[in-house]
Scaffold this active site. Structure first.
Site, short mmCIF file in Angstrom:
data_model
loop_
_atom_site.label_atom_id
_atom_site.label_comp_id
_atom_site.label_asym_id
_atom_site.label_seq_id
_atom_site.Cartn_x
_atom_site.Cartn_y
_atom_site.Cartn_z
N GLY A 339 0.84 -1.20 0.00
CA GLY A 339 0.00 0.00 0.00
C GLY A 339 0.87 1.24 0.00
O GLY A 339 1.98 1.24 -0.55
N GLU A 363 23.03 -4.41 -20.72
CA GLU A 363 23.50 -5.67 -21.37
C GLU A 363 22.49 -6.13 -22.41
O GLU A 363 22.22 -7.32 -22.57
CB GLU A 363 23.82 -6.73 -20.32
CG GLU A 363 24.85 -6.20 -19.34
CD GLU A 363 25.76 -7.25 -18.73
OE1 GLU A 363 25.75 -8.39 -19.19
OE2 GLU A 363 26.50 -6.87 -17.80
C1 LIG Z 1 23.01 1.61 -14.88
C2 LIG Z 1 23.62 1.30 -16.22
C3 LIG Z 1 24.83 0.63 -16.28
C4 LIG Z 1 25.41 0.36 -17.52
N1 LIG Z 1 26.65 -0.25 -17.56
C5 LIG Z 1 27.30 -0.37 -18.76
C6 LIG Z 1 28.65 -0.87 -18.81
O1 LIG Z 1 29.23 -1.28 -17.79
N2 LIG Z 1 29.29 -0.87 -20.00
C7 LIG Z 1 28.69 -0.45 -21.16
O2 LIG Z 1 29.32 -0.47 -22.21
N3 LIG Z 1 27.40 0.01 -21.14
C8 LIG Z 1 26.70 0.05 -19.97
N4 LIG Z 1 25.41 0.54 -19.93
C9 LIG Z 1 24.77 0.98 -21.20
C10 LIG Z 1 23.67 0.03 -21.64
O3 LIG Z 1 24.18 -1.20 -22.03
C11 LIG Z 1 22.89 0.76 -22.74
O4 LIG Z 1 22.19 1.82 -22.13
C12 LIG Z 1 21.94 -0.18 -23.45
O5 LIG Z 1 22.65 -1.11 -24.22
C13 LIG Z 1 20.96 0.58 -24.38
O6 LIG Z 1 21.64 1.48 -25.19
P1 LIG Z 1 21.16 3.01 -25.27
O7 LIG Z 1 20.95 3.49 -23.88
O8 LIG Z 1 22.11 3.73 -26.13
O9 LIG Z 1 19.73 2.91 -25.97
P2 LIG Z 1 19.46 2.94 -27.56
O10 LIG Z 1 20.32 1.95 -28.23
O11 LIG Z 1 19.51 4.33 -28.02
O12 LIG Z 1 17.96 2.42 -27.60
C14 LIG Z 1 16.84 3.27 -27.28
C15 LIG Z 1 15.57 2.44 -27.36
O13 LIG Z 1 15.40 1.95 -28.69
C16 LIG Z 1 15.27 0.54 -28.67
N5 LIG Z 1 15.91 0.01 -29.87
C17 LIG Z 1 17.18 0.22 -30.29
N6 LIG Z 1 17.42 -0.44 -31.45
C18 LIG Z 1 16.27 -1.09 -31.75
C19 LIG Z 1 15.87 -1.95 -32.82
N7 LIG Z 1 16.73 -2.31 -33.80
N8 LIG Z 1 14.60 -2.43 -32.83
C20 LIG Z 1 13.76 -2.12 -31.84
N9 LIG Z 1 14.06 -1.31 -30.80
C21 LIG Z 1 15.31 -0.81 -30.75
C22 LIG Z 1 15.97 0.09 -27.41
O14 LIG Z 1 15.49 -1.18 -26.98
C23 LIG Z 1 15.56 1.22 -26.46
O15 LIG Z 1 14.25 0.98 -25.99
C24 LIG Z 1 24.76 0.76 -18.72
C25 LIG Z 1 23.52 1.41 -18.64
C26 LIG Z 1 22.95 1.68 -17.43
C27 LIG Z 1 21.64 2.40 -17.39
#
Ligand SMILES: Cc1cc2nc3c(=O)[nH]c(=O)nc-3n(C[C@H](O)[C@H](O)[C@H](O)COP(=O)(O)OP(=O)(O)OC[C@H]3O[C@@H](n4cnc5c(N)ncnc54)[C@H](O)[C@@H]3O)c2cc1C
Length: 382
Positions: A339, A363
Site C-alpha cells: 500500500g 546488457e
Molecule cells: C546503470 C547502467 C549501467 C550500464 N553499464 C554499462 C557498462 O558497464 N558498459 C557499457 O558499455 N554500457 C553500460 N550501460 C549501457 C547500456 O548497455 C545501454 O544503455 C543499453 O545497451 C541501451 O543502449 P542506449 O541506452 O544507447 O539505448 P538505444 O540503443 O539508443 O535504444 C533506445 C531504445 O530503442 C530501442 N531500440 C534500439 N534499437 C532497436 C531496434 N533495432 N529495434 C527495436 N528497438 C530498438 C531500445 O530497446 C531502447 O528501448 C549501462 C547502462 C545503465 C543504465
C-alpha cells in the site's frame, strides 16, 4: 531430468546468503541513501574467492561454473542489486574476456590481482551516440609501432571509478565495419584516461557508473584481446554469457521484494483480517512466486547449457528477457501489497522497485533480446 541441486550448490547459496544477511543487509539502505560504494564488501568477497569465480586456479582464482555464478549473483541481488551488478561485470564479463582472449602477459599481469579483488574490472562499450548498435562505436585505436593510441568517449561504464582494469572497444579499421573493432585492456591509472563523475541514477545507488574519456591513451599491443578486428565478436560472445548473470540479478531482486511483501502480509490488518487472509493478496503472492520460479528455471537452464558447452545464446536472451520483465511485475506487485507504505523510503521495498528498472535496459534491452531470440529461432528453422 534431475531437478535437484548438488550439495555444492546448496552450500554456495547458504554461504553467500549468510554473508549478505550479516554483512550487507544491516547497512544496505543507509548505503543506498548515501550513494556509498561499499569497498569493504568487495574486499571480503575477494577474500571469499567470489571475485575470482571466473579465473582459473593457475591465476589464483576459485572457479565456479555458470550455474554456481548465477546462484551467487542471485543471492547478492536478493539483498543488494548494486553489489550484484558490481560483481556481475567483474566476474561475468571482464575477467572471462581476459581469461579467454588475453595474451600470456595480460593474463599474468591482470588475473591474479582481479581474482583477489584488488583490481576491479569494468567494460567500456557504450558511447554517447550508440548503445544497442554496438557496431556503431566511434572510439578510435590507431596502431603506432608496438602501441595503439586510443581516443574517444565511453559512457555508462559500471565500476569505472573503482576499477583498475577497463576492457575498451575501439575501431581499428573504419573501412571494415563490425569487423574493424578491437578490444583492449586499459588501466585507469594510465596517462590519457580520465574517469568522469558518477551518474545520478534512478536506482543502483551503491554501484558506480561513469563516463570515461580517452585522449591519446597509449596501449601496448600485448593488451589487445584476440586478433585485430575480433573485438565485437568477443564482446557479443561474453555479453551473451553475462546475460545469465543479469537474469540471475533480476531473479534475486524479485525474490527479495517477494519475501518482504510476504512478511508484510502477516503483519498488516485491513477489514479485521491480516492481508495474507484476503484471497486477492494470496493470488498476487501465488503469481509472484510462480513467475520468480519460472525465471529462475530459465536462468539455470541457460547456465546449464553453457556449462555443458552447448549453444546458449538464445537461452541466455530468453532468461534475461523473461527474468527482467518478471522483475518489473513482481516488484510492482510487492509495492502494491505494501500500500502507501511501499512508496515510503521507510521500507527497503522502494529500493528493489527502483533497482529492478534497469534490468530490462543494460546488457541489451528487452527489444534487443527479442531480436536475438528471433534471429536464433529463424536460423534454427533454416
Ligand atoms: C546503470 C547502467 C549501467 C550500464 N553499464 C554499462 C557498462 O558497464 N558498459 C557499457 O558499455 N554500457 C553500460 N550501460 C549501457 C547500456 O548497455 C545501454 O544503455 C543499453 O545497451 C541501451 O543502449 P542506449 O541506452 O544507447 O539505448 P538505444 O540503443 O539508443 O535504444 C533506445 C531504445 O530503442 C530501442 N531500440 C534500439 N534499437 C532497436 C531496434 N533495432 N529495434 C527495436 N528497438 C530498438 C531500445 O530497446 C531502447 O528501448 C549501462 C547502462 C545503465 C543504465
Amino acid at each position: 531430468m534431475e531437478f535437484a541441486y548438488t550439495e555444492e550448490y546448496h552450500l554456495l547459496r547458504d554461504t553467500v546468503r549468510a554473508f549478505m544477511e550479516s554483512e550487507v543487509a544491516p547497512h544496505v539502505d543507509r548505503w543506498d541513501r548515501a550513494g556509498y560504494f561499499p569497498d569493504e564488501v568487495f574486499r571480503r568477497l575477494g577474500e571469499m574467492g567470489l571475485l575470482g569465480a571466473s579465473v582459473s586456479e593457475e591465476y589464483g582464482g576459485t572457479p565456479l561454473d555458470a550455474l554456481g555464478q548465477a546462484i551467487a549473483v542471485e543471492e547478492m541481488a536478493r539483498i543488494s542489486a548494486s553489489v550484484a551488478i558490481t560483481v556481475g561485470v567483474h566476474v561475468g564479463l571482464v575477467c572471462p574476456m581476459i581469461v579467454r582472449y588475453g595474451t600470456p602477459e595480460a593474463r599474468a599481469r591482470y588475473l591474479p590481482a582481479m581474482a583477489r579483488g584488488d583490481w576491479l574490472g569494468a567494460f567500456a562499450q557504450t558511447e554517447p551516440n550508440t548503445g544497442s548498435d554496438a557496431a556503431g562505436i566511434q572510439t578510435r585505436a590507431v596502431r603506432k609501432g608496438d602501441r595503439y593510441v586510443l581516443n574517444g568517449i565511453k559512457v555508462w561504464v559500471t565500476n569505472a571509478e573503482k576499477a583498475r582494469v577497463l576492457v575498451v572497444q575501439a575501431v581499428t579499421d573504419p573501412a571494415a565495419g563490425k569487423r574493424g573493432i578491437s578490444s583492449f585492456v586499459v588501466e585507469t591509472t594510465w596517462p590519457g584516461v580520465t574517469v568522469g563523475r558518477n551518474e545520478a541514477k534512478l536506482g543502483l545507488h551503491s554501484s558506480v557508473t561513469n563516463p570515461v574519456y580517452l585522449e591519446d591513451c597509449e596501449v601496448p599491443v600485448e593488451n589487445r584481446l584476440g586478433a585485430e578486428g575480433q573485438g565485437l565478436r568477443i564482446a557479443l560472445e561474453h555479453l551473451s554469457a553475462s546475460r545469465i548473470s543479469v537474469a540471475a540479478q533480476a531473479v534475486g531482486i524479485a525474490q527479495g521484494a517477494y519475501e518482504q511483501a510476504l512478511r508484510y502480509t502477516t503483519q498488516r490488518k485491513t477489514f479485521g483480517a491480516f492481508l495474507v487472509e484476503h484471497q486477492a493478496i494470496q493470488f498476487m503472492l501465488a503469481d509472484m512466486v510462480t513467475s520468480i520460479e519460472a525465471a529462475r528455471l530459465l536462468t539455470h537452464r541457460a547456465a546449464w547449457f553453457r556449462d555443458r558447452g552447448r549453444p546458449f545464446t538464445a537461452a541466455a536472451s530468453m532468461a534475461k528477457l523473461f527474468a527482467s520483465e518478471m522483475c518489473q511485475r513482481v516488484t510492482y506487485q510487492a509495492l502494491q501489497i505494501f500500500g502507501g507504505y511501499g512508496y515510503s523510503r521507510e521500507y527497503p521495498l522502494e529500493r528493489h522497485f527502483r533497482d529492478a528498472r534497469v534490468t530490462t535496459l543494460y546488457e541489451g534491452t528487452s527489444e534487443i533480446q527479442r531480436i536475438i531470440i528471433a534471429r536464433e529461432l529463424l536460423r534454427a528453422a533454416g
